[in-house]
Design a protein around this motif. Structure first.
Motif, PDB file in Angstrom:
ATOM      1  N   THR A  66       0.912  -1.181   0.113  1.00 30.07           N
ATOM      2  CA  THR A  66      -0.155   0.151   0.242  1.00 30.07           C
ATOM      3  C   THR A  66       0.835   0.935   0.108  1.00 30.07           C
ATOM      4  N   TYR A  69       2.499   1.776  -3.778  1.00 33.86           N
ATOM      5  CA  TYR A  69       1.251   2.291  -4.766  1.00 33.86           C
ATOM      6  C   TYR A  69       0.930   4.141  -4.142  1.00 33.86           C
ATOM      7  N   ARG A  70       1.124   4.086  -3.243  1.00 33.81           N
ATOM      8  CA  ARG A  70       0.511   5.585  -2.515  1.00 33.81           C
ATOM      9  C   ARG A  70       1.920   5.742  -2.762  1.00 33.81           C
ATOM     10  N   ARG A  71       2.940   5.529  -3.059  1.00 37.30           N
ATOM     11  CA  ARG A  71       4.459   6.641  -3.697  1.00 37.30           C
ATOM     12  C   ARG A  71       3.946   6.640  -4.647  1.00 37.30           C
ATOM     13  N   GLN A  73       1.187   7.025  -6.057  1.00 40.76           N
ATOM     14  CA  GLN A  73      -0.216   7.638  -6.236  1.00 40.76           C
ATOM     15  C   GLN A  73      -0.914   7.166  -6.983  1.00 40.76           C
ATOM     16  N   THR A  75      -4.799   5.180  -5.493  1.00 42.66           N
ATOM     17  CA  THR A  75      -5.449   5.218  -4.245  1.00 42.66           C
ATOM     18  C   THR A  75      -5.487   3.513  -4.392  1.00 42.66           C
ATOM     19  N   HIS A 102      -1.654   3.424   7.626  1.00 47.87           N
ATOM     20  CA  HIS A 102      -2.358   4.439   6.782  1.00 47.87           C
ATOM     21  C   HIS A 102      -4.009   5.249   6.946  1.00 47.87           C
ATOM     22  N   ASP A 105      -4.375   9.189   6.057  1.00 45.20           N
ATOM     23  CA  ASP A 105      -4.461   8.496   4.211  1.00 45.20           C
ATOM     24  C   ASP A 105      -5.762   8.812   3.794  1.00 45.20           C
ATOM     25  N   ASP A 107      -6.530   8.627   1.066  1.00 45.84           N
ATOM     26  CA  ASP A 107      -7.159   7.852  -0.062  1.00 45.84           C
ATOM     27  C   ASP A 107      -6.954   6.668   0.160  1.00 45.84           C
ATOM     28  N   VAL A 108      -6.448   6.254   1.541  1.00 45.32           N
ATOM     29  CA  VAL A 108      -6.435   4.177   1.984  1.00 45.32           C
ATOM     30  C   VAL A 108      -8.219   4.240   2.130  1.00 45.32           C
ATOM     31  N   LYS A 138     -11.177   3.345  -5.943  1.00 43.77           N
ATOM     32  CA  LYS A 138     -10.246   3.058  -5.398  1.00 43.77           C
ATOM     33  C   LYS A 138      -9.613   2.482  -6.405  1.00 43.77           C
TER      34      LYS A 138
END
Length: 307
Positions: A66, A69-71, A73, A75, A102, A105, A107-108, A138
């Motif tokens: 996760t 994947y956030r690095r 960008q 969701t 997370h 965040d 977006d998570v 997502k």
């Protein structure tokens, strides 16, 4: 009310997501109207099943993926299917604790689902929850199973890609698991690579699955080693599946599995209405007393309701 919820889901509203997922888990029929309305907005998320025996570090690995994947960008949605307490029917929230980094965040989105005794370890609500996360935008959705029973087969009927997590200590056990792993795995991960025996296990797996085309990746989720490589392999596999047609075939098969599952539920519910409880209990008692075999009992019930 439904229109408002649909609008909120399509905007990725966290409160609406949490509220509707609770309704799904409780089996509330009101949520079906929302699911029907948002369905045309689904089919975009990459659904990744993560399965393996307890103690292999699946939750920590998902937390690491996760972050990667956030690095990038992206969701992320996470559905952790927890074992259900036989006494309280509540879910153990260990997965959510391990993913606490997370929580802040936006977006998570993380949600634990109780299996509530479902034989395969996968909650019947999970598929609908995936649709909600997909409709909410997502881009990557992880579904983690508890790693018991038939859950590996079930997750293969739900996710577009399946990551099977092993550990170095499981090397001698893999031989007996070969057929099942070859059937469902898209990627094999040897997690806890900081432990001794990792390289030997990886080589053993490569020899064992020499005829398969899935990657074998060594990771140490707690040390964040190899997690970026795992995500890269996942993305490479996904790109290749678009090019070779595997993605489209899997998409159609997942829809087939869902339709058949819903159809079975509907047919069983309709049949249950036609079978009087006393008639069913009578046959159950006769079977228990060995006065009749279960096949003949089913035949008798079916004949009574005109099947």
């Amino acid at each position: 009310m439904t229109g408002k919820l649909v609008s909120q889901i399509l905007k990725g509203d966290v409160r609406a997501l949490a509220s509707l997922m609770s309704l799904i888990e409780d089996g509330d029929p009101k949520v079906k109207a929302v699911l029907k309305a948002v369905y045309s907005h689904t089919g975009r998320a990459h659904v990744i099943g993560v399965t393996g025996a307890a103690g292999t570090g699946k939750s920590s690995l998902i937390a690491g993926m996760t972050a990667e994947y956030r690095r990038r960008q992206k969701t992320v949605g996470i559905l952790a299917v927890d074992p259900t307490s036989l006494f309280t029917t509540g879910a153990l929230l260990g997965d959510r604790i391990r993913m606490r980094d997370h929580f802040a965040d936006a977006d998570v989105f993380i949600r634990s689902f109780a299996t509530r005794g479902n034989s395969g370890g996968l909650s019947a609500a999970v598929r609908e929850a995936v649709h909600l996360l997909d409709a909410a935008g997502k881009e990557t959705v992880f579904v983690e199973t508890i790693g018991v029973g038939q859950d590996q087969l079930e997750i293969a009927a739900l996710a577009q890609m399946v990551v099977v997590v092993l550990t170095p200590q499981m090397g001698d056990e893999v031989q007996g698991m070969k057929a099942g792993l070859a059937e469902i795995a898209d990627i094999l991960v040897v997690n806890k690579a900081d432990l001794s025996g990792t390289e030997e296990t990886v080589q053993q797996l490569k020899a064992l699955f020499a005829d398969e085309d899935f990657p074998i990746v060594a990771t140490s989720a707690t040390n964040n080693q190899g997690v970026d490589l795992l995500v890269e392999r996942i993305e490479q596999q996904r790109s290749a599946s678009f090019e070779n047609g595997k993605y489209e075939r899997k998409r159609v098969n997942l829809c087939r599995q869902e339709l058949l599952s819903l159809l079975r539920q509907r047919i069983f519910a309709e049949l249950a209405k036609k079978v009087a409880d006393d008639s069913l209990e009578t046959q159950i008692k006769r079977v228990a007393e060995r006065k009749i075999d279960p096949y003949s009992a089913v035949a008798a019930i079916a004949k009574k309701i005109g099947l």
